[in-house]
Design an enzyme around this catalytic site. Structure first.
Site, PDB file in Angstrom:
ATOM      1  CD  GLU A  67      -2.037   1.127   2.392  1.00 47.61           C
ATOM      2  OE1 GLU A  67      -2.628   2.775   3.160  1.00 47.61           O
ATOM      3  OE2 GLU A  67      -2.036   0.667   3.653  1.00 47.61           O
ATOM      4  CG  ASP A  71       0.242   7.027  -1.118  1.00 47.17           C
ATOM      5  OD1 ASP A  71      -1.311   7.487  -1.100  1.00 47.17           O
ATOM      6  OD2 ASP A  71       0.914   7.583  -0.799  1.00 47.17           O
ATOM      7  CG  ASP A 140      -5.461   1.703   3.462  1.00 43.08           C
ATOM      8  OD1 ASP A 140      -5.257   3.150   2.903  1.00 43.08           O
ATOM      9  OD2 ASP A 140      -5.611   1.171   4.930  1.00 43.08           O
ATOM     10  CD  GLU A 143      -3.510   4.177  -1.294  1.00 41.63           C
ATOM     11  OE1 GLU A 143      -3.587   5.646  -1.525  1.00 41.63           O
ATOM     12  OE2 GLU A 143      -2.759   3.346  -0.235  1.00 41.63           O
TER      13      GLU A 143
END
Length: 258
Positions: A67, A71, A140, A143
């Site tokens: 994650e 991102d 989450d 990502e």
């Protein structure tokens, strides 16, 4: 004499159904790969990207590291796409678009489009608590999928995934990039004008449903007037009217480069 049950085959450990087995089992991941448009060379990456920390009882083995990576890959890819798609856009406009596209709400919408909730590996408590529809968890996981694709196939594969999932949103933002009063103030300051001011020009309608008429004023330019059910909304409408008159406001509420 044989003892009772001596003829029954032994029960192996891997044949025992454990209470949380249903929480650990994953559905057919090839269906998810079809939705993503990416077939993993390392299927283990995909499994990790789908594993919430509750499923393992520890942070190790969950999607949190992916994650974190995803991102950053998402932000870079969206910035890359915006830079190519809008060659005349100013930095501020691209920054606002970027913020809109990488926010958690948008990532959750993408996860829902992928039906990601049904593929997540969760602890029993989270399943009972409705975590498969929890937007924070879905964001989450979105990502983490991006991070997994980046490791599995490189930047090109991750960017292609993001373009498929976010491309339409990039062309048609789902919410205004900025409000009209802020846009008018930035435009005025950028061209050396004084800060816009607003004045009430009239009020009509009954007390329970008033209609305010407000003028947006910038010294040296003609005023622009508009109406609204409150002074605040009337000011926004007047600012938008000013921007439209100057050719700086489109139907998608984006400020042009005028």
């Amino acid at each position: 004499m044989a003892l009772d049950g001596s003829l029954e085959p032994p029960v192996l450990d891997d044949q025992v159904t454990k209470p949380n087995d249903h929480a650990r089992k994953l559905p057919d991941l090839s269906r998810l790969e079809a939705k993503l448009g990416h077939v993993f060379a390392d299927r283990g990456l995909l499994e990790t990207a789908l594993t919430h920390m509750s499923a393992e009882g520890t942070r190790r083995g969950s999607y949190q590291r992916l994650e974190f990576l995803g991102d950053r890959v998402l932000g870079l890819s969206i910035a890359d796409m915006l830079f190519a798609r809008y060659p005349e856009a100013e930095e501020g406009d691209m920054s606002r678009r970027l913020a809109d596209l990488v926010r958690k709400e948008t990532c959750a919408e993408v996860a829902i489009a992928w039906d990601l909730g049904s593929f997540l590996r969760l602890g029993e408590g989270e399943i009972l608590g409705g975590a498969r529809k929890n937007k924070a968890i879905l964001a989450d996981a979105c990502e983490s999928i991006i991070g997994a694709v980046f490791i599995d196939g490189g930047y090109s594969a991750a960017r292609d995934l993001i373009e498929r999932a976010f491309g339409e949103r990039l062309l048609k933002p789902v919410r205004p990039l900025r409000d009209a009063k802020t846009a008018l103030q930035e435009w005025a300051q950028g061209r050396g004008y004084q800060t816009p001011t607003y004045s009430e020009r009239g009020r009509s309608g009954p007390d329970h449903a008033p209609l305010f008429r407000v003028a947006a004023r910038i010294s040296g330019l003609p005023d622009a007037e508009a109406e609204g059910p409150s002074k605040r909304l009337a000011e926004q409408a007047a600012a938008e009217a000013f921007l439209r008159r100057e050719g700086l406001w489109s139907e998608t509420m984006e400020v042009g480069n005028g």
